[in-house]
Design an enzyme around this catalytic site. Structure first.
Site, PDB file in Angstrom:
ATOM      1  N   ARG A 190       0.860  -1.174   0.000  1.00 40.40           N
ATOM      2  CA  ARG A 190       0.000   0.000   0.000  1.00 40.40           C
ATOM      3  C   ARG A 190       0.904   1.233   0.000  1.00 40.40           C
ATOM      4  O   ARG A 190       2.063   1.176   0.420  1.00 40.40           O
ATOM      5  CB  ARG A 190      -0.907   0.018   1.238  1.00 40.40           C
ATOM      6  N   LYS A 230      -2.040  -2.337   7.805  1.00 38.35           N
ATOM      7  CA  LYS A 230      -3.248  -1.814   8.445  1.00 38.35           C
ATOM      8  C   LYS A 230      -3.406  -2.386   9.845  1.00 38.35           C
ATOM      9  O   LYS A 230      -3.139  -3.558  10.086  1.00 38.35           O
ATOM     10  CB  LYS A 230      -4.478  -2.179   7.606  1.00 38.35           C
ATOM     11  N   HIS A 249      -2.239   2.374  -6.447  1.00 41.83           N
ATOM     12  CA  HIS A 249      -2.797   1.118  -5.932  1.00 41.83           C
ATOM     13  C   HIS A 249      -2.934   0.068  -7.033  1.00 41.83           C
ATOM     14  O   HIS A 249      -3.031  -1.123  -6.743  1.00 41.83           O
ATOM     15  CB  HIS A 249      -4.159   1.387  -5.283  1.00 41.83           C
ATOM     16  N   ARG A 288      -0.380  -2.575  -6.833  1.00 41.44           N
ATOM     17  CA  ARG A 288      -0.688  -3.606  -5.832  1.00 41.44           C
ATOM     18  C   ARG A 288      -1.683  -4.613  -6.412  1.00 41.44           C
ATOM     19  O   ARG A 288      -1.517  -5.822  -6.244  1.00 41.44           O
ATOM     20  CB  ARG A 288      -1.246  -2.939  -4.573  1.00 41.44           C
ATOM     21  N   HIS A 295      -4.163  -9.058   3.916  1.00 41.91           N
ATOM     22  CA  HIS A 295      -5.614  -9.045   4.074  1.00 41.91           C
ATOM     23  C   HIS A 295      -6.018  -9.876   5.282  1.00 41.91           C
ATOM     24  O   HIS A 295      -5.550 -11.003   5.448  1.00 41.91           O
ATOM     25  CB  HIS A 295      -6.301  -9.634   2.833  1.00 41.91           C
ATOM     26  N   TYR A 340      -9.411 -10.956  -6.673  1.00 39.06           N
ATOM     27  CA  TYR A 340      -8.386 -11.075  -7.715  1.00 39.06           C
ATOM     28  C   TYR A 340      -8.566 -12.335  -8.557  1.00 39.06           C
ATOM     29  O   TYR A 340      -8.049 -12.397  -9.669  1.00 39.06           O
ATOM     30  CB  TYR A 340      -6.995 -11.037  -7.081  1.00 39.06           C
TER      31      TYR A 340
END
Length: 315
Positions: A160, A184, A252, A255, A278, A287
């Site tokens: 990110r 995150k 992004h 990514r 994630h 994806y």
């Protein structure tokens, strides 16, 4: 509190600013939210407070109808459902804060239903487009080398923009070709990087001292002043590269492309989930749809070529 001041966009009343500041502090100290999450929540609440002030509504008198009308105005402004969902999460959290402060008797924001998630298939670049984009960078200067290294690192590791901005020198390990990423929710993960990213990273670290000079800067990437390279700076530079290369993308997108290319190369979903950081496998599954879409597009193109070839032979 200085971090919060930097993201405030609206001229709120003293009372609203006080509420926003208290909410931010509680998110950090009591709820244990990451700073980026706390800022995102506060920005959503700031928009809500500004809406109330514009309509002469005191926050303590706000009703569920007022909140619904606020979101109607957001939708009319063109805000997407994913952002609306984030705003609702922020207001629910803010409602809990207002109840604890005795401003609301109950958290009326809990009555809000989030819009159903519509997973838009993210745009990805093929390998040739990535090469064209990164190849447009002028690497004859130290800052050009920095840019090539930075965007190679994003693509090679699926980072990110905040993760590459905050990447520390101490978290780069050339012996194993891995980096320790602070993602995150302050969750750490280990991500390997490839030979191309290694090549440009080493070249950047060779010229980095000429930019940093005698400053002690812990982050890998710095701006022309020798200070940490901000997310905004990285984003603005990417826009210039987009215009220069003619490849339409966002930071992004690199990514997204990283994840899609891994799956197309045979990587399993769990591995990609861990590399991307994630928490939910469902987030990574999008994806697989991207990969299927690309496969269908390739198949259709192939069939079209076959039809045209057969038509030529029948002439």
């Amino acid at each position: 509190m200085e971090e919060l001041k930097q993201i405030q966009k609206f001229d709120l009343s003293k009372e609203s600013k006080s509420l926003l500041g208290g909410f931010y502090s509680e998110l950090i100290t009591i709820d244990g939210k990451a700073d980026l999450t706390s800022q995102t929540y506060c920005f959503s609440v700031e928009i809500f407070l500004f809406y109330l002030e514009e309509n002469n509504i005191n926050v303590k008198d706000a009703t569920i109808k007022d909140i619904i009308l606020f979101f109607v105005s957001r939708q009319n402004f063109g805000v997407q459902s994913l952002t609306i969902s984030k705003d609702i999460s922020a207001l629910r959290s803010f409602g809990n804060y207002l109840v604890r402060m005795g401003i609301w008797q109950e958290n009326i924001a809990l009555d809000l239903d989030k819009p159903k998630n519509v997973h838009n298939i993210p745009k990805v670049l093929d390998v040739e487009q990535v090469d064209l984009l990164l190849g447009s960078i002028d690497t004859s200067t130290p800052l050009g080398i920095r840019d090539r290294s930075l965007y190679e690192m994003i693509y090679s590791c699926g980072l990110r923009i905040s993760e590459v901005s905050n990447l520390l020198l101490s978290n780069v390990h050339f012996e194993e070709n891995i980096i320790l990423v602070n993602g995150k929710g302050s969750k750490e993960r280990i991500v390997p990087f490839g030979q191309v990213a290694e090549f440009w990273l080493k070249k950047w670290l060779e010229v980095r001292p000429s930019i940093v000079l005698n400053k002690n800067v812990p982050t890998v990437y710095v701006n022309y002043k020798g200070e940490q390279y901000s997310r905004k700076g990285i984003w603005k530079r990417f826009q210039e590269l987009e215009a220069l290369s003619g490849v339409e993308a966002k930071v992004h997108t690199l990514r997204h492309s990283f994840a899609t290319h891994l799956l197309a190369g045979g990587a399993d979903l769990r591995t990609v989930q861990e590399l991307l950081g994630h928490s939910d496998l469902a987030t990574t599954q999008i994806y697989t749809h991207v990969d299927e879409t690309m496969l269908h597009a390739f198949h259709n193109e192939f069939m079209e070529q076959c039809v045209l070839k057969n038509a030529e032979e029948w002439k």
